[in-house]
Design an enzyme around this catalytic site. Structure first.
Site, mmCIF file in Angstrom:
data_model
loop_
_atom_site.group_PDB
_atom_site.id
_atom_site.type_symbol
_atom_site.label_atom_id
_atom_site.label_comp_id
_atom_site.label_asym_id
_atom_site.label_seq_id
_atom_site.Cartn_x
_atom_site.Cartn_y
_atom_site.Cartn_z
ATOM 1 N N LYS A 296 44.110 47.531 47.802
ATOM 2 C CA LYS A 296 45.243 48.339 47.337
ATOM 3 C C LYS A 296 44.894 49.833 47.454
ATOM 4 C CE LYS A 296 43.534 47.802 42.600
ATOM 5 N NZ LYS A 296 43.634 46.980 41.378
ATOM 6 N N TYR B 235 38.676 82.547 40.746
ATOM 7 C CA TYR B 235 39.821 82.797 39.855
ATOM 8 C C TYR B 235 39.387 82.988 38.411
ATOM 9 C CZ TYR B 235 43.250 81.478 43.429
ATOM 10 O OH TYR B 235 44.024 81.419 44.552
HETATM 11 C C1 PLP Z 1 42.390 46.368 41.111
HETATM 12 C C2 PLP Z 1 42.336 44.946 40.737
HETATM 13 C C3 PLP Z 1 41.251 44.148 41.139
HETATM 14 C C4 PLP Z 1 39.988 44.729 41.729
HETATM 15 O O1 PLP Z 1 39.244 45.277 40.668
HETATM 16 P P1 PLP Z 1 37.820 45.958 40.877
HETATM 17 O O2 PLP Z 1 37.401 46.319 39.497
HETATM 18 O O3 PLP Z 1 38.047 47.154 41.735
HETATM 19 O O4 PLP Z 1 36.925 44.972 41.521
HETATM 20 C C5 PLP Z 1 41.339 42.783 40.926
HETATM 21 N N1 PLP Z 1 42.418 42.239 40.302
HETATM 22 C C6 PLP Z 1 43.450 42.986 39.860
HETATM 23 C C7 PLP Z 1 44.597 42.338 39.187
HETATM 24 C C8 PLP Z 1 43.439 44.362 40.049
HETATM 25 O O5 PLP Z 1 44.469 45.108 39.598
#
Ligand code: PLP
Length: 343
Positions: free
Chosen positions: A33, A242
């Protein structure tokens, strides 16, 4: 060229996937993702697919549709947000598997796409996504009659191995899924490290693939090298950047480097952040600007051409610590301006 270079070690990524897979007897999917946590979903997903990953996870259907173009037919693409209004065509055309999280989504899915694969998400205590026990009892028989491709839940505290929440959620997941024939999944990276009780039929590593905590044994995947645009002498009493936020107390050499908060180098890191040249650490001075950062290079024997923010000398998680955040946020904040190279 003033563009900073983000290099992504694909071999290390694949090795992380393989070593996480080797910790479990079940299948390891891959969570890609948010553009593979900011690293670029195309090269990342292709490499993992070539290495043998057969299940991929994304947050939303649009990500799933792009991923389908990248991977072609074959791998299963699971969508955490399930089947939202407006997703039907994407789910059908890209052959996505939505992880349905409510009765409403279930009804929407079976009405719009009867016979199309789906998974189910159960809430075991995180209260983020998924059906709670009452909803699940009402739907269970109907849902199981349609043979879900996966039944999953997510752990809230898996990065803290001793947290009592882990065992609590494990027990609730067992209770909610007892006697069910469909494949089950509970563990992300943290859950894999909790041990085989948490693995079920599929694990869903994300951050561990990309070299982040809590997978301490991960091979580092990311290096970020930022060009020095200019170096100047600053006399006692002169300020840098800044708001005159930093004032030289001794004669100093200040490098201006070519990246800033527009590139995901969070402004709040300013007072704590260091970069590296070889093994020497050099501190950020003054405020981080949109495209530039001042760095005190006074002590260095040679003028550096680039400075390293993430790499062999400091990890993504060290950098996260500068801003009191987590590696996940650093990776997914890395902007679009870097030249990404895949090695
Ligand atoms: C993002 C996510 C993962 C992966 O989690 P990590 O901690 O990055 O390994 C797995 N399952 C769900 C439902 C997630 O939202």
């Amino acid at each position: 060229m003033a563009t900073a270079i983000l290099s992504i070690d694909i071999a290390a990524l694949v090795e992380n996937w393989r070593s996480l897979s080797a910790m479990t007897r079940c299948e390891a999917g891959a969570v890609v993702k948010a553009d593979a946590y900011g690293l670029g979903v195309q090269p990342v997903a292709r490499a993992l697919s070539r290495a043998g990953a057969r299940n991929f996870f994304v947050a939303v259907a649009e990500e799933g549709a792009s991923l389908r173009e990248i991977l072609g037919e074959g791998p299963q693409i699971n969508v955490f947000s399930g089947h939202m209004q407006g997703d039907t065509e994407l789910i059908r055309d890209a052959q996505l598997t939505p992880m349905l999280n409510s009765v409403d989504q279930m009804l929407r899915h079976v009405e719009a796409l009867p016979g199309h694969p789906f998974g189910l998400q159960l809430d075991t205590g995180m209260n983020r996504l998924g059906m709670e026990e009452a909803e699940w009892s009402a739907l269970r028989e109907v849902a199981l009659g349609q043979t879900p491709a996966l039944i999953m839940s997510h752990l809230a505290c898996a990065d803290e191995a001793d947290h009592a929440m882990n065992a609590r959620q494990l027990q609730v997941f067992h209770e909610m899924t007892e006697g069910i024939d469909a494949p089950r999944s509970l563990a992300a990276t943290g859950g894999i490290l909790l041990g085989p009780d948490y693995h079920f039929d599929m694990v869903r590593p994300g951050i561990g693939l990309y070299g982040g905590m809590p997978y301490v044994d991960a091979r580092p995947v990311v290096q970020l090298h930022i060009p020095v645009i200019q170096i100047r002498d600053v006399a006692v009493g002169e300020s840098v950047g800044y708001g005159n936020a930093w004032v030289a107390r001794s004669p100093s050499r200040i490098a201006t480097i070519s990246a800033g908060y527009a590139d995901g180098i969070l402004r709040g890191m300013g007072p704590n952040a260091h970069l590296h040249t070889g093994s020497s650490a050099v501190p950020v001075v003054g405020r981080i600007s949109m495209d530039m950062i001042g760095v005190d290079v006074t002590g260095l024997a040679e003028e550096p051409e680039t400075l390293e923010l993430i790499g062999a000398h400091q990890s993504v998680d060290t950098v996260a610590g500068f801003a009191e955040t987590i590696g996940y946020e650093i990776l997914t904040s890395l902007g679009a301006r870097y030249k990404r190279i895949y090695v």
